[in-house]
Design a protein around this motif. Structure first.
Motif, PDB file in Angstrom:
ATOM      1  N   ALA A 124       0.835  -1.205   0.000  1.00 51.09           N
ATOM      2  CA  ALA A 124       0.000   0.000   0.000  1.00 51.09           C
ATOM      3  C   ALA A 124       0.870   1.255   0.000  1.00 51.09           C
ATOM      4  CB  ALA A 124      -0.918  -0.002   1.220  1.00 51.09           C
ATOM      5  N   GLY A 125       1.921   1.256   0.823  1.00 53.72           N
ATOM      6  CA  GLY A 125       2.794   2.416   0.894  1.00 53.72           C
ATOM      7  C   GLY A 125       3.487   2.709  -0.423  1.00 53.72           C
ATOM      8  N   ALA A 126       3.947   1.657  -1.109  1.00 56.47           N
ATOM      9  CA  ALA A 126       4.597   1.847  -2.402  1.00 56.47           C
ATOM     10  C   ALA A 126       3.631   2.469  -3.405  1.00 56.47           C
ATOM     11  CB  ALA A 126       5.105   0.507  -2.922  1.00 56.47           C
ATOM     12  N   ARG A 127       2.367   2.010  -3.373  1.00 57.20           N
ATOM     13  CA  ARG A 127       1.367   2.552  -4.295  1.00 57.20           C
ATOM     14  C   ARG A 127       1.172   4.048  -4.082  1.00 57.20           C
ATOM     15  NH1 ARG A 127      -5.224   1.643  -3.819  1.00 57.20           N
ATOM     16  NH2 ARG A 127      -5.786   3.244  -5.349  1.00 57.20           N
ATOM     17  N   PHE A 128       0.967   4.465  -2.839  1.00 60.55           N
ATOM     18  CA  PHE A 128       0.613   5.859  -2.592  1.00 60.55           C
ATOM     19  C   PHE A 128       1.808   6.796  -2.674  1.00 60.55           C
ATOM     20  CE2 PHE A 128      -2.973   3.548  -0.692  1.00 60.55           C
ATOM     21  CZ  PHE A 128      -3.978   4.108  -1.473  1.00 60.55           C
ATOM     22  N   ALA A 129       2.982   6.304  -2.338  1.00 57.13           N
ATOM     23  CA  ALA A 129       4.179   7.127  -2.541  1.00 57.13           C
ATOM     24  C   ALA A 129       4.375   7.388  -4.029  1.00 57.13           C
ATOM     25  CB  ALA A 129       5.401   6.432  -1.948  1.00 57.13           C
ATOM     26  N   ALA A 130       4.170   6.345  -4.851  1.00 56.21           N
ATOM     27  CA  ALA A 130       4.270   6.503  -6.302  1.00 56.21           C
ATOM     28  C   ALA A 130       3.189   7.448  -6.822  1.00 56.21           C
ATOM     29  CB  ALA A 130       4.157   5.145  -6.989  1.00 56.21           C
ATOM     30  N   ALA A 131       1.980   7.332  -6.269  1.00 50.44           N
ATOM     31  CA  ALA A 131       0.885   8.220  -6.672  1.00 50.44           C
ATOM     32  C   ALA A 131       1.227   9.670  -6.356  1.00 50.44           C
ATOM     33  CB  ALA A 131      -0.410   7.820  -5.968  1.00 50.44           C
ATOM     34  N   ALA A 177      -2.928   7.239   5.032  1.00 47.49           N
ATOM     35  CA  ALA A 177      -2.424   6.296   6.037  1.00 47.49           C
ATOM     36  C   ALA A 177      -3.562   5.624   6.803  1.00 47.49           C
ATOM     37  CB  ALA A 177      -1.481   7.025   7.000  1.00 47.49           C
ATOM     38  N   GLY A 178      -4.483   6.415   7.339  1.00 49.86           N
ATOM     39  CA  GLY A 178      -5.568   5.843   8.122  1.00 49.86           C
ATOM     40  C   GLY A 178      -6.544   5.037   7.294  1.00 49.86           C
ATOM     41  N   GLN A 179      -7.039   5.665   6.221  1.00 45.53           N
ATOM     42  CA  GLN A 179      -8.039   4.984   5.398  1.00 45.53           C
ATOM     43  C   GLN A 179      -7.516   3.676   4.821  1.00 45.53           C
ATOM     44  OE1 GLN A 179     -10.722   5.700   1.320  1.00 45.53           O
ATOM     45  NE2 GLN A 179      -9.420   7.335   2.115  1.00 45.53           N
ATOM     46  N   TYR A 180      -6.324   3.718   4.240  1.00 46.57           N
ATOM     47  CA  TYR A 180      -5.846   2.538   3.526  1.00 46.57           C
ATOM     48  C   TYR A 180      -5.121   1.527   4.402  1.00 46.57           C
ATOM     49  CZ  TYR A 180      -7.612   4.598  -0.645  1.00 46.57           C
ATOM     50  OH  TYR A 180      -8.479   5.118  -1.586  1.00 46.57           O
ATOM     51  N   PHE A 181      -4.770   1.917   5.605  1.00 44.67           N
ATOM     52  CA  PHE A 181      -4.300   0.927   6.581  1.00 44.67           C
ATOM     53  C   PHE A 181      -5.398  -0.115   6.778  1.00 44.67           C
ATOM     54  CE2 PHE A 181      -4.149  -0.731  10.871  1.00 44.67           C
ATOM     55  CZ  PHE A 181      -2.814  -1.070  11.054  1.00 44.67           C
ATOM     56  N   PHE A 182      -6.621   0.364   7.001  1.00 44.58           N
ATOM     57  CA  PHE A 182      -7.745  -0.539   7.244  1.00 44.58           C
ATOM     58  C   PHE A 182      -8.275  -1.158   5.942  1.00 44.58           C
ATOM     59  CE2 PHE A 182      -7.874   2.415  10.881  1.00 44.58           C
ATOM     60  CZ  PHE A 182      -7.782   1.486  11.912  1.00 44.58           C
ATOM     61  N   TYR A 183      -8.282  -0.375   4.868  1.00 46.06           N
ATOM     62  CA  TYR A 183      -8.858  -0.874   3.618  1.00 46.06           C
ATOM     63  C   TYR A 183      -8.047  -2.040   3.048  1.00 46.06           C
ATOM     64  CZ  TYR A 183     -10.863  -0.920  -1.077  1.00 46.06           C
ATOM     65  OH  TYR A 183     -11.472  -1.312  -2.241  1.00 46.06           O
ATOM     66  N   TYR A 184      -6.742  -1.898   2.996  1.00 47.98           N
ATOM     67  CA  TYR A 184      -5.907  -2.944   2.404  1.00 47.98           C
ATOM     68  C   TYR A 184      -5.980  -4.237   3.209  1.00 47.98           C
ATOM     69  CZ  TYR A 184      -3.540  -0.819  -1.576  1.00 47.98           C
ATOM     70  OH  TYR A 184      -3.265  -0.310  -2.813  1.00 47.98           O
ATOM     71  N   ILE A 185      -5.995  -4.104   4.526  1.00 47.72           N
ATOM     72  CA  ILE A 185      -6.096  -5.306   5.358  1.00 47.72           C
ATOM     73  C   ILE A 185      -7.478  -5.930   5.183  1.00 47.72           C
ATOM     74  CG2 ILE A 185      -6.017  -6.229   7.705  1.00 47.72           C
ATOM     75  CD1 ILE A 185      -4.143  -3.893   8.415  1.00 47.72           C
ATOM     76  N   GLY A 186      -8.522  -5.099   5.139  1.00 49.36           N
ATOM     77  CA  GLY A 186      -9.878  -5.600   4.960  1.00 49.36           C
ATOM     78  C   GLY A 186     -10.075  -6.304   3.644  1.00 49.36           C
ATOM     79  N   VAL A 187      -9.553  -5.723   2.553  1.00 48.60           N
ATOM     80  CA  VAL A 187      -9.688  -6.332   1.224  1.00 48.60           C
ATOM     81  C   VAL A 187      -9.021  -7.700   1.175  1.00 48.60           C
ATOM     82  CG1 VAL A 187      -8.927  -6.132  -1.186  1.00 48.60           C
ATOM     83  CG2 VAL A 187     -10.003  -4.193  -0.065  1.00 48.60           C
TER      84      VAL A 187
END
Length: 307
Positions: free
Chosen positions: A51-58, A93-103
């Motif tokens: 997730a971090g690699a995706r958003f840093a690249a974004a 950080a907050g939104q996708y911490f939970f989203y990636y784990i949930g998915v």
């Protein structure tokens, strides 16, 4: 509010639909990324590194493209630091911490449908916390209808039922998304929305990567060209959709833009049904009823009070 291209009804319609179609594709492509990067979904650290690699690249993509469009380097000033960090925490950080784990612990169809609750949670946050909106009876009924749809999808479905680590975390991610929408509305009034978007993605991506590395210090992502392609696409989804959405929120009421969020679960279910071969779940009675409840709820939430 002055009239601009961002308030033109036809432009708003096209851009909002494009944003929702891109967001709807995220869940299945995230799952593809887990496979191509050989990520063990029981290892939260690996998930967060991805997730971090995706958003840093974004973030880098938004900053570079924005600098080209505005014909000068987008560099945050001192007064931009706090807004960037607040958005990085809530939106990325907050939104996708939970989203990636949930998915990682639910199906693409379920994740797509639950994402549709973002419109209701955003309304509640805007009305009760930030006082941007008025919580009318019709809007309240829309929220109840939408959450009833989620209950149908999860609380009544056969099999494993509602999973806290799956559907539950995706739902929590929508709370962070709702706060981020309100903060975008607040901060973008006097600041460059593209600059805020780019640097909050970069900062949020670094946060997620740091947490992921701390949790799994001896585990690194295995890169290949297919995985790189997925990562670039997901970065593009974030860069393009959130930048456009930020401008739509800047120039329009949150509830007016929120009405288009009904397309996120619709497009998400279609993407997952086709790409992940989850057609049976997509066409099941509980999924279809849940979709209908959420779409009707969003329509109620965004119906003009004068109607």
């Amino acid at each position: 509010m002055k009239n601009t291209v961002w308030t033109n009804p036809f432009t708003v319609f096209l851009l909002a639909f494009l944003c929702c179609a891109l967001w709807g594709s995220a869940a299945p492509f995230i799952k593809f990324g887990y496979e191509l990067f050989s990520i063990d979904t029981s290892q939260t650290g690996q998930i967060l590194q991805f997730a971090g690699a995706r958003f840093a690249a974004a973030g880098i993509l938004v900053i570079l493209v924005g600098s080209f469009v505005f014909k000068h380097a987008l560099v945050p000033e001192k007064q931009d630091i706090v807004p960037v960090l607040v958005l990085a925490f809530f939106q990325t950080a907050g939104q996708y911490f939970f989203y990636y784990i949930g998915v990682a612990h639910t199906t693409g169809v379920s994740a797509a449908v639950i994402t549709g609750t973002g419109a209701f949670i955003a309304l509640l946050v805007a009305a009760l916390v930030f006082r941007y909106e008025k919580l009318t009876m019709l809007k309240t009924a829309g929220c109840v209808l939408g959450f009833f749809g989620i209950w149908i999808l999860n609380g009544m479905k056969t099999g494993s039922g509602f999973s806290v680590s799956g559907e539950g975390l995706v739902l929590v991610s929508q709370l962070f998304s709702a706060f981020s929408a309100a903060f975008i509305k607040l901060f973008s009034q006097k600041r460059n929305a593209v600059l805020l978007s780019g640097y909050q993605f970069l900062a949020g991506g670094i946060m997620l990567s740091a947490i992921g590395i701390a949790m799994s210090p001896h585990s690194t992502l295995t890169m290949n060209w297919q995985g790189g392609g997925i990562l670039f696409y997901l970065a593009f989804v974030s860069a393009a959709a959130y930048s456009m959405w930020s401008y739509l929120l800047k120039y329009n009421p949150i509830s007016k833009i929120g009405m288009y969020e009904c397309w996120i679960p619709l497009t998400g279910v279609l993407w997952s049904a086709i790409l992940l071969q989850e057609i049976s779940q997509a066409l099941s009675w509980n999924t279809l009823i849940a979709l209908l409840c959420i779409i009707l709820g969003i329509r109620c939430v965004n119906k003009e009070d004068t109607i």
